[in-house]
Design a protein around this motif. Structure first.
Motif, PDB file in Angstrom:
ATOM      1  N   MET A   1       0.849  -1.197   0.000  1.00 55.96           N
ATOM      2  CA  MET A   1       0.000   0.000   0.000  1.00 55.96           C
ATOM      3  C   MET A   1       0.883   1.244   0.000  1.00 55.96           C
ATOM      4  SD  MET A   1      -3.188   0.496  -0.133  1.00 55.96           S
ATOM      5  CE  MET A   1      -3.688   2.178  -0.414  1.00 55.96           C
ATOM      6  N   SER A   2       0.620   2.147  -0.899  1.00 53.64           N
ATOM      7  CA  SER A   2       1.464   3.347  -0.930  1.00 53.64           C
ATOM      8  C   SER A   2       0.871   4.417  -0.016  1.00 53.64           C
ATOM      9  CB  SER A   2       1.556   3.873  -2.358  1.00 53.64           C
ATOM     10  OG  SER A   2       0.278   4.025  -2.912  1.00 53.64           O
ATOM     11  N   HIS A   3       1.751   5.207   0.554  1.00 54.39           N
ATOM     12  CA  HIS A   3       1.308   6.276   1.453  1.00 54.39           C
ATOM     13  C   HIS A   3       1.552   7.610   0.789  1.00 54.39           C
ATOM     14  CE1 HIS A   3       0.752   3.497   4.739  1.00 54.39           C
ATOM     15  NE2 HIS A   3       1.924   2.969   4.464  1.00 54.39           N
ATOM     16  N   SER A   4       0.620   8.510   0.985  1.00 54.07           N
ATOM     17  CA  SER A   4       0.820   9.854   0.464  1.00 54.07           C
ATOM     18  C   SER A   4       1.836  10.566   1.335  1.00 54.07           C
ATOM     19  CB  SER A   4      -0.497  10.619   0.505  1.00 54.07           C
ATOM     20  OG  SER A   4      -1.384  10.065  -0.431  1.00 54.07           O
ATOM     21  N   PRO A   5       2.654  11.411   0.722  1.00 59.15           N
ATOM     22  CA  PRO A   5       3.570  12.214   1.537  1.00 59.15           C
ATOM     23  C   PRO A   5       2.767  13.168   2.419  1.00 59.15           C
ATOM     24  CG  PRO A   5       3.657  12.855  -0.788  1.00 59.15           C
ATOM     25  CD  PRO A   5       2.767  11.669  -0.698  1.00 59.15           C
ATOM     26  N   GLU A   6       3.312  13.499   3.569  1.00 55.83           N
ATOM     27  CA  GLU A   6       2.571  14.333   4.514  1.00 55.83           C
ATOM     28  C   GLU A   6       2.921  15.808   4.385  1.00 55.83           C
ATOM     29  OE1 GLU A   6       2.036  13.098   8.757  1.00 55.83           O
ATOM     30  OE2 GLU A   6       3.142  11.334   8.051  1.00 55.83           O
ATOM     31  N   ILE A   7       1.884  16.624   4.385  1.00 53.93           N
ATOM     32  CA  ILE A   7       2.050  18.071   4.360  1.00 53.93           C
ATOM     33  C   ILE A   7       2.771  18.504   5.637  1.00 53.93           C
ATOM     34  CG2 ILE A   7       0.821  20.284   4.285  1.00 53.93           C
ATOM     35  CD1 ILE A   7       0.451  18.744   1.723  1.00 53.93           C
ATOM     36  N   GLY A   8       3.757  19.393   5.481  1.00 50.52           N
ATOM     37  CA  GLY A   8       4.496  19.868   6.649  1.00 50.52           C
ATOM     38  C   GLY A   8       5.719  19.030   6.981  1.00 50.52           C
ATOM     39  N   LYS A   9       5.818  17.842   6.337  1.00 52.22           N
ATOM     40  CA  LYS A   9       6.979  16.975   6.545  1.00 52.22           C
ATOM     41  C   LYS A   9       7.916  17.099   5.346  1.00 52.22           C
ATOM     42  CE  LYS A   9       5.807  14.693  10.363  1.00 52.22           C
ATOM     43  NZ  LYS A   9       4.684  13.802  10.524  1.00 52.22           N
ATOM     44  N   LYS A  10       9.102  16.499   5.500  1.00 53.42           N
ATOM     45  CA  LYS A  10      10.053  16.516   4.393  1.00 53.42           C
ATOM     46  C   LYS A  10       9.460  15.833   3.167  1.00 53.42           C
ATOM     47  CE  LYS A  10      14.888  17.236   4.605  1.00 53.42           C
ATOM     48  NZ  LYS A  10      14.513  18.531   4.082  1.00 53.42           N
ATOM     49  N   ALA A  11       9.652  16.455   2.021  1.00 47.23           N
ATOM     50  CA  ALA A  11       9.147  15.865   0.772  1.00 47.23           C
ATOM     51  C   ALA A  11       9.982  14.635   0.420  1.00 47.23           C
ATOM     52  CB  ALA A  11       9.233  16.893  -0.342  1.00 47.23           C
ATOM     53  N   PRO A  12       9.360  13.642  -0.209  1.00 47.66           N
ATOM     54  CA  PRO A  12      10.130  12.461  -0.625  1.00 47.66           C
ATOM     55  C   PRO A  12      11.255  12.861  -1.575  1.00 47.66           C
ATOM     56  CG  PRO A  12       7.765  12.071  -0.869  1.00 47.66           C
ATOM     57  CD  PRO A  12       7.934  13.519  -0.531  1.00 47.66           C
ATOM     58  N   ASN A  13      12.421  12.280  -1.349  1.00 40.81           N
ATOM     59  CA  ASN A  13      13.551  12.581  -2.214  1.00 40.81           C
ATOM     60  C   ASN A  13      13.374  11.874  -3.553  1.00 40.81           C
ATOM     61  OD1 ASN A  13      15.946  13.689  -3.022  1.00 40.81           O
ATOM     62  ND2 ASN A  13      17.225  12.255  -1.897  1.00 40.81           N
ATOM     63  N   PHE A  14      14.122  12.295  -4.535  1.00 42.04           N
ATOM     64  CA  PHE A  14      14.126  11.641  -5.831  1.00 42.04           C
ATOM     65  C   PHE A  14      15.509  11.822  -6.412  1.00 42.04           C
ATOM     66  CE2 PHE A  14      12.528  15.950  -6.227  1.00 42.04           C
ATOM     67  CZ  PHE A  14      13.339  16.501  -7.218  1.00 42.04           C
ATOM     68  N   ASN A  15      15.840  10.987  -7.355  1.00 43.03           N
ATOM     69  CA  ASN A  15      17.110  11.098  -8.062  1.00 43.03           C
ATOM     70  C   ASN A  15      16.870  10.481  -9.428  1.00 43.03           C
ATOM     71  OD1 ASN A  15      19.749  11.597  -8.627  1.00 43.03           O
ATOM     72  ND2 ASN A  15      20.524   9.796  -7.560  1.00 43.03           N
ATOM     73  N   LEU A  16      16.550  11.324 -10.385  1.00 42.84           N
ATOM     74  CA  LEU A  16      16.101  10.816 -11.687  1.00 42.84           C
ATOM     75  C   LEU A  16      16.777  11.530 -12.843  1.00 42.84           C
ATOM     76  CD1 LEU A  16      12.232  10.537 -11.227  1.00 42.84           C
ATOM     77  CD2 LEU A  16      13.838   8.651 -11.354  1.00 42.84           C
ATOM     78  N   PRO A  17      16.849  10.822 -13.980  1.00 48.33           N
ATOM     79  CA  PRO A  17      17.360  11.470 -15.183  1.00 48.33           C
ATOM     80  C   PRO A  17      16.387  12.563 -15.639  1.00 48.33           C
ATOM     81  CG  PRO A  17      16.568   9.237 -15.682  1.00 48.33           C
ATOM     82  CD  PRO A  17      16.486   9.415 -14.206  1.00 48.33           C
TER      83      PRO A  17
END
Length: 158
Positions: A1-17
């Motif tokens: 189950m995927s969780h939505s990122p939370e407002i006010g918390k650190k945004a999910p990191n990414f590392n993409l082309p």
């Protein structure tokens, strides 16, 4: 189950082309606000209009210390063509493995002509200069959306 990122918390990191032969991650935008918009597919009508709206207001975002990134599952090759054709002044990220899409919980069950499939739900996220998620918009209607996002960015600076 995927969780939505939370407002006010650190945004999910990414590392993409990204377009322009880059690899981008969240830390590249430290000290700037960042708008990340997820869209279903390059060069389709709604996605083209949305990108054009961001393009046409790009300087207003820039003046508000805000960068913009577009994300879809299309290849970099497809992104480069789309970006060039529409003269987007911002980069597009290629998330072919849906890693970032899942981190931001934008892969949803969609219906088209009676067919069900998993695809990107048009969504936008606003991250502040400290990397915190400030606002999210889901199931976006393109019309008027970019103005709404810009107003929120300006509110961050107020």
């Amino acid at each position: 189950m995927s969780h939505s990122p939370e407002i006010g918390k650190k945004a999910p990191n990414f590392n993409l082309p990204a377009t322009g032969d880059k690899k981008l991650s969240l830390k590249d935008f430290k000290g700037k606000h960042l708008v990340i918009y997820f869209y279903p597919k390059d060069a389709t009508p709604g996605c083209t209009t949305e990108g054009q709206n961001f393009r046409d207001t790009f300087n207003k975002f820039k003046n508000a210390n805000c960068s913009i990134l577009g994300v879809s599952r299309d290849s970099i090759k497809s992104h480069e063509k789309f970006k060039e054709k529409q003269a987007f002044p911002f980069d597009l990220l290629s998330d072919e493995d849906e890693e970032m899409c899942k981190a931001y919980d934008v892969i949803k069950l969609k219906k088209l002509y009676g067919r069900e499939y998993m695809g990107i739900e048009r969504s936008t996220f606003l991250i502040d200069a400290n990397g915190k998620l400030k606002k999210e918009w889901r199931k976006i209607k393109v019309k008027g959306h970019v103005d709404e996002v810009l107003a929120e960015v300006k509110a961050l600076n107020a």
